[in-house]
Write an enzyme that holds these catalytic residues in place. Sequence first.
Site, PDB file in Angstrom:
ATOM      1  N   GLU A  67       7.456  39.169  39.627  1.00 13.00           N
ATOM      2  CA  GLU A  67       7.870  37.813  39.971  1.00 13.00           C
ATOM      3  C   GLU A  67       6.828  37.215  40.916  1.00 13.00           C
ATOM      4  O   GLU A  67       6.425  37.858  41.887  1.00 13.00           O
ATOM      5  CB  GLU A  67       9.238  37.820  40.652  1.00 13.00           C
ATOM      6  CG  GLU A  67       9.769  36.418  40.875  1.00 13.00           C
ATOM      7  CD  GLU A  67      11.175  36.398  41.491  1.00 13.00           C
ATOM      8  OE1 GLU A  67      11.659  35.292  41.772  1.00 13.00           O
ATOM      9  OE2 GLU A  67      11.769  37.468  41.684  1.00 13.00           O
ATOM     10  N   ALA A 127      11.753  42.682  48.754  1.00 10.45           N
ATOM     11  CA  ALA A 127      12.249  43.550  47.686  1.00 10.45           C
ATOM     12  C   ALA A 127      12.313  42.733  46.407  1.00 10.45           C
ATOM     13  O   ALA A 127      12.164  41.509  46.423  1.00 10.45           O
ATOM     14  CB  ALA A 127      13.624  44.115  48.031  1.00 10.45           C
ATOM     15  N   GLU A 182      14.482  42.407  42.546  1.00 10.18           N
ATOM     16  CA  GLU A 182      15.746  42.739  41.881  1.00 10.18           C
ATOM     17  C   GLU A 182      15.596  43.167  40.436  1.00 10.18           C
ATOM     18  O   GLU A 182      16.540  43.017  39.650  1.00 10.18           O
ATOM     19  CB  GLU A 182      16.686  41.527  41.941  1.00 10.18           C
ATOM     20  CG  GLU A 182      16.302  40.329  41.074  1.00 10.18           C
ATOM     21  CD  GLU A 182      15.403  39.316  41.729  1.00 10.18           C
ATOM     22  OE1 GLU A 182      15.276  38.192  41.216  1.00 10.18           O
ATOM     23  OE2 GLU A 182      14.819  39.647  42.792  1.00 10.18           O
ATOM     24  N   ASN A 183      14.461  43.719  40.032  1.00  8.69           N
ATOM     25  CA  ASN A 183      14.259  44.135  38.645  1.00  8.69           C
ATOM     26  C   ASN A 183      15.505  44.846  38.108  1.00  8.69           C
ATOM     27  O   ASN A 183      16.084  45.693  38.779  1.00  8.69           O
ATOM     28  CB  ASN A 183      13.074  45.095  38.543  1.00  8.69           C
ATOM     29  CG  ASN A 183      11.914  44.668  39.398  1.00  8.69           C
ATOM     30  OD1 ASN A 183      11.301  43.657  39.167  1.00  8.69           O
ATOM     31  ND2 ASN A 183      11.621  45.469  40.408  1.00  8.69           N
ATOM     32  N   GLU A 200      19.571  42.103  46.816  1.00  8.42           N
ATOM     33  CA  GLU A 200      18.964  42.512  45.548  1.00  8.42           C
ATOM     34  C   GLU A 200      20.010  43.013  44.563  1.00  8.42           C
ATOM     35  O   GLU A 200      19.905  42.771  43.357  1.00  8.42           O
ATOM     36  CB  GLU A 200      17.890  43.581  45.788  1.00  8.42           C
ATOM     37  CG  GLU A 200      16.802  43.189  46.774  1.00  8.42           C
ATOM     38  CD  GLU A 200      16.130  41.860  46.464  1.00  8.42           C
ATOM     39  OE1 GLU A 200      16.073  41.465  45.284  1.00  8.42           O
ATOM     40  OE2 GLU A 200      15.671  41.196  47.413  1.00  8.42           O
ATOM     41  N   HIS A 236      21.829  40.108  42.953  1.00 13.59           N
ATOM     42  CA  HIS A 236      21.005  39.458  41.929  1.00 13.59           C
ATOM     43  C   HIS A 236      21.337  39.961  40.524  1.00 13.59           C
ATOM     44  O   HIS A 236      20.989  39.294  39.541  1.00 13.59           O
ATOM     45  CB  HIS A 236      19.517  39.715  42.197  1.00 13.59           C
ATOM     46  CG  HIS A 236      18.824  38.618  42.937  1.00 13.59           C
ATOM     47  ND1 HIS A 236      18.950  37.291  42.609  1.00 13.59           N
ATOM     48  CD2 HIS A 236      17.964  38.653  43.997  1.00 13.59           C
ATOM     49  CE1 HIS A 236      18.208  36.558  43.422  1.00 13.59           C
ATOM     50  NE2 HIS A 236      17.602  37.357  44.278  1.00 13.59           N
ATOM     51  N   GLU A 296      17.995  32.250  44.021  1.00 15.95           N
ATOM     52  CA  GLU A 296      17.760  32.681  45.394  1.00 15.95           C
ATOM     53  C   GLU A 296      18.723  32.033  46.383  1.00 15.95           C
ATOM     54  O   GLU A 296      19.257  32.698  47.260  1.00 15.95           O
ATOM     55  CB  GLU A 296      16.308  32.411  45.791  1.00 15.95           C
ATOM     56  CG  GLU A 296      15.296  33.226  45.004  1.00 15.95           C
ATOM     57  CD  GLU A 296      15.488  34.730  45.128  1.00 15.95           C
ATOM     58  OE1 GLU A 296      16.250  35.194  46.004  1.00 15.95           O
ATOM     59  OE2 GLU A 296      14.868  35.465  44.336  1.00 15.95           O
TER      60      GLU A 296
END
Length: 879
Positions: free
Chosen positions: A127, A268, A270-271, A304, A307, A326
């Site tokens: 990102e 961090a 959030e994959n 995270e 998300h 966000e």
Amino acid sequence: MTTNSQVIYLKDYQVPVFTIETTDLDIRIGDEYTSVVARLKVKRNPASNNPSSELALQGGKDIKLQEVMMNGLILDASSYDLEGSVLSVHQCPDTFELTTECLIQPQLNTSLEGLYKSGGMYCTQCEAEGFRNITYYLDRPDALSIFTTRISADKTTYPILLANGNPLEHGDLDNGEHFAVWHDPFPKPAYLFAMVAGDLVRQDDLFTTQSGRQVDLQIFVEAHNSHKCDHALSALKRSMLWDEQKYGREYDLDLFMIVAVDDFNMGAMENKGLNIFNSDCVLADPATSSDATFERIEGIVAHEYFHNWSGNRVTCRDWFQLSLKEGFTVFRDAQYTSDTYSAAVKRIEDVTLLRTHQFAEDAGPMAHPIRPASYMEINNFYSVTVYEKGAEVVGMIHTLLGAELFRKGSDLYFDRHDGQAVTTDDFVAAMADASGIDLSQFKHWYSQAGTPTLEVTDTYDAANQQYCLTIEQSTPATAECQEKSPFHLPLRMALLDAQGLEMPLQLQTGGMVQGHNCVLNITQARQTFIFEGINEHPIPSLLRGFSAPVKLNYAYTQTQLLLLASKDQDGFSRWEACQRLLIEATRQAMSATTDYHLDEALVTMLRSSLVDEALDPAMVAKLVQLPSEAYLAETQATVDVDQIHTGRETMRLAIAMALENELLACYQRCHNIGSFSQTGEAIGQRALKNTCLGYLNTLNKASYQTLAQTQYALQANMTDVGAALSILIGQKNADLSTPLLADFYQRWQGDAQVLGQWFAMQAGANLRGRLGHVKALLEHPAFDLRNPNKVRSVVGSFMRSAINFHAADGSGYEFVADMVLRLNASNPMMAANLAKPLGRFKRHTLGRQQLMQAQLQRLHQTELSKDVFEVVSKALTNR
């Protein structure tokens, strides 16, 4: 300057010409090159208005394209073009399989975007537009695909191979290599792709969802950090339970993984199923981490994880919608942290951040709405406006709708848009549809920048027992809009009687009465609200809980503020009244020509807070703390750095002199609390104790310096150790801190997270003339310019010391510009963030304006990255 300065506009958005239904990646890590084979099932998008367009895939400047295949056949050079970083494939059928093979060198990737090497491990940060540095792709958030990832590498060097989703298979290969295959069943954009290869240890836990499914939880860290995972794992489980209870959101995969990485530009990421964290944001234990670090980790882990729904299952259509995920998720993690710790203290901390950083951004050249209309480099819009102001905007919807209707709106939003890439308009529409409340005017918050000011006046009619509040709103012009339409905002308030008790409310129209509280519905440039049955002239408690991100002006008397500061039942409003009193006293100290003495009524109020053992000690610590120099700057039309610093230091000394006995007694009471614990009470006592110790050491007495030295020597916990050392570093006598700094380094030189604190305490010391010391830190063997955490610890901490960054001779500005140039090519995102404060020069006195402009002009004459060029050019243009 830069030649690559194309501006991207929201109004130009078009759907992708093609979609990628599935993405199969084969990533082979080698010593010199990493091979990436991407097999894409591509389909022409029926929603596109360009039915005959060719396929255009974005790539990075360092990718070496080896081969392109369509439906199993190698394409010759005439079938595609490679211009700059765009791969264009000609004459594409409606559906086909495209395969590309590329070579990359992650070990040389200093930008930390895409696939890169951090220490001995490979990891990703995609990102916003990092995936294009891995392979040619539709690297945009509205291109969702189902990913399967195969990773192979040397088994001895990289025994752990991770990617998004659930594991499918793994095994050994020839030549000492091994492989692992991962599959993510949920469509996602490329920015959520993640992979890791390294020599890591794993800590495991389990979570049982509300429907009875078991989810494996795993944190991967380097072996020497294995003892620092417990807090993050506990926070993760608390977050998962809270999200189920508060929002009804259950985790959807069989496995949730976190990996700690030392080199990371952000906090961090959030994959999907594989969160990658900056080590500073996930590793903690009491010996090495402060209470603030523990709370920060709690919030980031929650953020995270949350998300997974507000960002992953429902994602952004384009990067202009960044606050969609966000802002909403920051709001959610703030709710969670408020429920976990002190709600009032959390609100105070959030508002302090907003006022000192976001209000400054709103008043500077980088001002933008939470949904920007244009950008040159999207990395520059990962900003406090998009995140923190975005969260405040969601919070206003929550206030306007109430908790029950807001939950209905969030349920509708998730159900309606699951698996889609959507916009802020879609979010607001779900809230409006679920509640029946018209939010069309409210959407100005998404398209207009700037901080509104509310001017509040009142009248009281004793004969008719009517109290009238008149509110006028105005917003200064910003680059994107000179004339602002009125905002729709909620103003939470109450009326207090002369004893500080809340009065019953009867409002004619224009708001919602909730017991003794009221939410005024502000929609016009000027509105009057009439309260009936008010039997005495009330004291208004305005903007309770900071219900809107605005500046509020009301002509409170000192008597009214003292009553609010001691009696108001709303924790934020009580603190706000205290802050107003302290700001006014500090202004008087700034202009004092003789010895300054505190007003006795203010001393009495502060004393009553310090001696009241029934009050939450964390709240008391906030009540007696002076506003920061950064926030005091926001209260001045023209910022005079020297005046603010001198006035605030004068105030600190005056408070310490007036309340020396109470401060010492409070310190001793909070210091003797037994063994270490992390209960809210214990955290609050440490906060209050260290606030008192800081005040006492302004008196420059050997006994209080010894008190700080003794606290350091106890090594009870990092909160107390760090506070004591920071206080001693702030003393003008360097002999007090020098041996302790050497001791601290000797103890913790092998711990990267603690060493960051060591750098930050020295670089951020609020004493004049620290630049030489800071430059010496850059030469320290433990400093690494390639590591963003260390840059933040040294350069970022230096910049937060206004008296040094804004040194009258301009040396601080020159130093920061030097650092921007050093980082410009290797890490443009970091360089741009360092450059932003220089752009706020117009707020300062003339001499400093000229010095800051000179450094901006110097930067502008250099070949700059797109990130830095946007910041510098806007600063010089929007002035």
